[in-house]
Design a protein around this motif. Structure first.
Motif, PDB file in Angstrom:
ATOM      1  N   MET A  37     -14.383 -49.915 -70.775  1.00 49.67           N
ATOM      2  CA  MET A  37     -12.984 -50.161 -71.125  1.00 49.67           C
ATOM      3  C   MET A  37     -12.066 -49.837 -69.955  1.00 49.67           C
ATOM      4  SD  MET A  37     -11.651 -49.276 -74.929  1.00 49.67           S
ATOM      5  CE  MET A  37     -12.300 -47.645 -75.178  1.00 49.67           C
ATOM      6  N   GLU A  74      -7.039 -50.914 -71.929  1.00 56.13           N
ATOM      7  CA  GLU A  74      -7.716 -51.037 -73.216  1.00 56.13           C
ATOM      8  C   GLU A  74      -7.819 -49.691 -73.916  1.00 56.13           C
ATOM      9  OE1 GLU A  74     -11.106 -53.012 -71.793  1.00 56.13           O
ATOM     10  OE2 GLU A  74     -10.274 -55.015 -72.158  1.00 56.13           O
ATOM     11  N   LEU A 107      -4.664 -49.133 -75.507  1.00 55.98           N
ATOM     12  CA  LEU A 107      -4.552 -49.929 -76.725  1.00 55.98           C
ATOM     13  C   LEU A 107      -5.287 -49.246 -77.882  1.00 55.98           C
ATOM     14  CD1 LEU A 107      -3.452 -52.581 -77.849  1.00 55.98           C
ATOM     15  CD2 LEU A 107      -5.490 -53.725 -77.025  1.00 55.98           C
ATOM     16  N   ALA A 108      -6.478 -48.750 -77.576  1.00 56.12           N
ATOM     17  CA  ALA A 108      -7.260 -48.066 -78.606  1.00 56.12           C
ATOM     18  C   ALA A 108      -6.532 -46.816 -79.091  1.00 56.12           C
ATOM     19  CB  ALA A 108      -8.643 -47.698 -78.063  1.00 56.12           C
ATOM     20  N   PHE A 130      -3.735 -47.843 -81.309  1.00 54.17           N
ATOM     21  CA  PHE A 130      -4.229 -48.209 -82.630  1.00 54.17           C
ATOM     22  C   PHE A 130      -4.449 -46.964 -83.489  1.00 54.17           C
ATOM     23  CE2 PHE A 130      -7.760 -49.161 -85.552  1.00 54.17           C
ATOM     24  CZ  PHE A 130      -7.136 -50.158 -86.288  1.00 54.17           C
ATOM     25  N   ARG A 177      -2.884 -60.311 -68.055  1.00 52.12           N
ATOM     26  CA  ARG A 177      -3.792 -59.462 -68.805  1.00 52.12           C
ATOM     27  C   ARG A 177      -2.998 -58.490 -69.704  1.00 52.12           C
ATOM     28  NH1 ARG A 177      -8.865 -58.127 -69.133  1.00 52.12           N
ATOM     29  NH2 ARG A 177      -9.341 -56.005 -69.752  1.00 52.12           N
ATOM     30  N   LYS A 227      -1.730 -60.322 -72.683  1.00 54.82           N
ATOM     31  CA  LYS A 227      -2.757 -60.536 -73.698  1.00 54.82           C
ATOM     32  C   LYS A 227      -2.936 -59.272 -74.547  1.00 54.82           C
ATOM     33  CE  LYS A 227      -7.392 -62.421 -74.069  1.00 54.82           C
ATOM     34  NZ  LYS A 227      -8.628 -62.740 -73.368  1.00 54.82           N
ATOM     35  N   ILE A 248      -1.719 -56.080 -84.187  1.00 57.23           N
ATOM     36  CA  ILE A 248      -2.181 -54.885 -84.886  1.00 57.23           C
ATOM     37  C   ILE A 248      -1.005 -54.143 -85.525  1.00 57.23           C
ATOM     38  CG2 ILE A 248      -3.219 -52.600 -84.532  1.00 57.23           C
ATOM     39  CD1 ILE A 248      -4.905 -54.078 -82.287  1.00 57.23           C
ATOM     40  N   ILE A 275     -12.379 -61.962 -79.942  1.00 51.29           N
ATOM     41  CA  ILE A 275     -11.812 -61.120 -78.882  1.00 51.29           C
ATOM     42  C   ILE A 275     -12.733 -59.929 -78.626  1.00 51.29           C
ATOM     43  CG2 ILE A 275      -9.819 -59.758 -78.114  1.00 51.29           C
ATOM     44  CD1 ILE A 275      -8.094 -61.361 -80.053  1.00 51.29           C
ATOM     45  N   GLU A 286     -15.720 -60.897 -76.646  1.00 50.46           N
ATOM     46  CA  GLU A 286     -15.355 -61.231 -75.265  1.00 50.46           C
ATOM     47  C   GLU A 286     -15.008 -59.961 -74.467  1.00 50.46           C
ATOM     48  OE1 GLU A 286     -12.104 -64.062 -75.036  1.00 50.46           O
ATOM     49  OE2 GLU A 286     -11.603 -63.227 -73.056  1.00 50.46           O
ATOM     50  N   THR A 287     -14.214 -59.094 -75.071  1.00 50.27           N
ATOM     51  CA  THR A 287     -13.708 -57.954 -74.302  1.00 50.27           C
ATOM     52  C   THR A 287     -14.472 -56.661 -74.593  1.00 50.27           C
ATOM     53  OG1 THR A 287     -12.120 -57.396 -76.029  1.00 50.27           O
ATOM     54  CG2 THR A 287     -11.365 -58.900 -74.310  1.00 50.27           C
ATOM     55  N   THR A 330     -14.141 -54.636 -77.029  1.00 49.00           N
ATOM     56  CA  THR A 330     -13.291 -53.518 -77.436  1.00 49.00           C
ATOM     57  C   THR A 330     -13.574 -53.158 -78.896  1.00 49.00           C
ATOM     58  OG1 THR A 330     -11.580 -55.171 -77.660  1.00 49.00           O
ATOM     59  CG2 THR A 330     -11.310 -53.575 -75.881  1.00 49.00           C
ATOM     60  N   LEU A 382     -11.786 -51.577 -80.840  1.00 51.93           N
ATOM     61  CA  LEU A 382     -10.593 -51.797 -81.638  1.00 51.93           C
ATOM     62  C   LEU A 382     -10.642 -53.116 -82.410  1.00 51.93           C
ATOM     63  CD1 LEU A 382      -7.658 -51.317 -82.316  1.00 51.93           C
ATOM     64  CD2 LEU A 382      -7.077 -52.209 -80.086  1.00 51.93           C
ATOM     65  N   HIS A 383     -11.040 -54.191 -81.713  1.00 56.75           N
ATOM     66  CA  HIS A 383     -11.049 -55.500 -82.367  1.00 56.75           C
ATOM     67  C   HIS A 383     -12.183 -55.604 -83.378  1.00 56.75           C
ATOM     68  CE1 HIS A 383      -7.686 -57.283 -80.300  1.00 56.75           C
ATOM     69  NE2 HIS A 383      -8.105 -56.682 -79.195  1.00 56.75           N
TER      70      HIS A 383
END
Lengths: 241, 282
Positions: free
Chosen positions: A1, A5, A8-9, A12, A149, A152, A160, B38, B41-42, B44, B46-47
């Motif tokens: 990651m 990312e 982002l986690a 979340f 990026r 995205k 979310i 997603i 692909e990534t 993650t 989370l997804h």
């Protein structure tokens, strides 16, 4: 990651943590959202507007005092990329605020943003289950380059956040409904119990007992179930007819 | 409750609600697919989690749609043929792979407020739990997790309730709490599911669909809630007994229940006799 990312986690986790909090606090969730999205996007600032729908007020927040004021004013003006994204459900990506068309489109909003030193703006809609319910607006410096990026990831974050906000709304709605259901069911229980008490005490039929209960409640403009509770607790004696 | 209240929604209305639930399920499924793409692909986490959340929501909407469709079919059949109106609970039982299910609704202190059942054995078993104050629904509500017992474990776990439901011919019972985050409104009890291997997850989905669509849902309609028995005669009897015995109505209610169990009768039967003046306690 990547670092983004991970961010982002973390966001979340924070958002879902806020959504599960008791009491539910939409404003805290919006505050977490603007701050995280600002970092994630590498923006100078961010604002959000959100409404759970219906007649509910539009809630706003921003990463600093000036943006908080802008966010609130934009709702009143009904203009700006945040308003447009929320009402149309369409994103506006990397718009130059200084251009003529932008100034024509948002005559009050654009000068304020330029005065704050921001130059470009990206607005992402927040979707609830029923459609667009809010928007997240990210501000960058004049002439800054768009990081595809980061965009995205920010879109993911907006998805979310929209989901989390509608989840939070569902939770608070179902709590209200659960409370109403319990109240309705227990009201029926106490009314039947009070009918039994009055029927036995005054040698009435159950119908006559209910009539007496209802008459007493009506004459004092009170709810039948509340009077029934007092009968059960022995706090009132109903007068004989 | 008047007979008019018991007439269910028209088949067409129920069918429309089923279509809407199916559409919601499809939308959730699409969102799950999107997050899964997603995620793949990534890579993650989370997804994957978001995909999982949407997938389980889709499953709940599908169970809701199944329950509504089954009820619409029965309602249409009933419109043609007449007879007693179909029970929504029959479809709930079918979804749980059995004939006997019961729903119990409780208050914040875990007192039973009302109940619905698909058939006589389920109604009887539900009544036993009401009379005895012990059983699977109560335990599921207290623990907030599914409770299952069968065979000899029934009497080991519930010394009064266990042998009593065995004598009804029931050999296995599973109870699942009816809950939304932060709130539990009752329990779904499933008696003797046909296949011993029926996954408890299935019952959890059914319980989830019941809670969110048919008990607390904004368009709950008169399906499940229309079949709820509020036990008016039991509470009337408790009120009468409290006057006759000079005790609090909650103690009187316990006396009525105890009498029912002692006489091997349902609480409702004993209550009706008390209300009719045919039976006096004490």
């Amino acid at each position: 990651m990547t670092l983004q990312e991970q961010e982002l986690a973390a966001v979340f986790a924070q958002l879902t943590g806020e959504a599960a909090r008791d009491p539910l606090d939409t404003q805290a969730l919006l505050a977490a959202l603007v701050e995280s999205s600002r970092r994630l996007f590498g923006a100078r600032g961010a604002i959000v507007q959100y409404t759970p729908g219906g007649a509910a007020a539009i809630q706003t927040d921003g990463t600093d005092g000036a943006l908080q004021a802008l966010a609130a004013d934009a709702v009143g003006w009904r203009e700006g990329p945040g308003h447009d994204a929320r009402t149309t459900g369409c994103a506006l990506i990397d718009v130059d605020v200084a251009t003529h068309p932008t100034q024509v489109r948002w005559p009050r909003w654009s000068p304020r943003v330029l005065a704050l030193g921001h130059g470009r703006v990206t607005a992402l809609p927040l979707f609830s289950k029923d459609g667009p319910a809010g928007s997240l607006v990210l501000f960058t410096a004049p002439g800054s380059l768009l990081d595809e990026r980061a965009l995205k990831l920010s879109r993911s974050l907006a998805d979310i956040a929209g989901h989390t906000l509608s989840l939070q709304r569902e939770v608070s709605e179902s709590r209200v409904l659960a409370g109403q259901l319990e109240h309705a069911l227990s009201s029926r229980v106490v009314v039947e119990q009070a009918k039994g008490i009055l029927a036995a005490r005054h040698e009435l039929t159950l119908e006559a007992a209910f009539a007496r209960l209802r008459r007493y409640a009506r004459s004092r403009q009170r709810k039948v179930a509340d009077v029934a509770r007092e009968v059960i607790e022995g706090r009132i004696e109903l007068p004989t007819d | 409750m008047t007979a008019r209240d018991q007439v269910p929604d028209g088949a067409a209305t129920v069918w429309q609600r089923a279509v809407r639930a199916r559409e919601r399920a499809d939308r959730e499924e699409q969102l799950a697919d999107k997050h899964e793409a997603i995620a793949t692909e990534t890579r993650t986490e989370l997804h994957f989690r978001m995909a999982y959340i949407h997938r389980t929501t889709a499953a709940r909407h599908r169970v809701t749609a199944d329950l509504l469709e089954a009820h619409a079919v029965r309602t249409a059949e009933w419109t043609r043929r007449g007879g007693p109106p179909p029970l929504f609970m029959t479809g709930v039982a079918e979804a749980c792979d059995t004939a006997s299910v019961a729903v119990t609704l409780i208050d914040a202190d875990s007192n039973q407020l009302a109940a619905a059942a698909s058939d006589e054995p389920a109604r009887h078993a539900q009544d036993l739990e009401y009379a005895l104050g012990e059983g699977p629904a109560r335990d599921a509500v207290a623990a907030l997790v599914p409770v299952a017992a069968s065979g000899t474990a029934l009497r080991a776990r519930w010394p009064g309730y266990g042998p009593a439901i065995e004598s009804l011919g029931i050999g296995r019972v599973v109870a699942v709490p009816l809950q939304v985050p932060g709130d539990c409104v009752g329990a779904l009890a499933v008696f003797d599911p046909r296949s011993a291997t029926t996954d408890i997850t299935r019952f959890v989905w059914v319980a989830d669909a019941l809670t969110r669509s048919f008990i607390l849902g904004r368009d709950a309609g008169d399906g499940l809630l229309g079949e709820i028995d509020h036990r008016p005669e039991v509470h009337q009897a408790a009120g009468m007994v409290s006057v006759q015995m000079g005790c609090h109505v909650s103690d009187a209610l316990e006396l009525v229940k105890a009498r029912a169990f002692a006489d091997s009768r349902t609480v409702g039967e004993v209550a009706r006799d008390i209300v009719a003046g045919l039976l006096k306690l004490g």
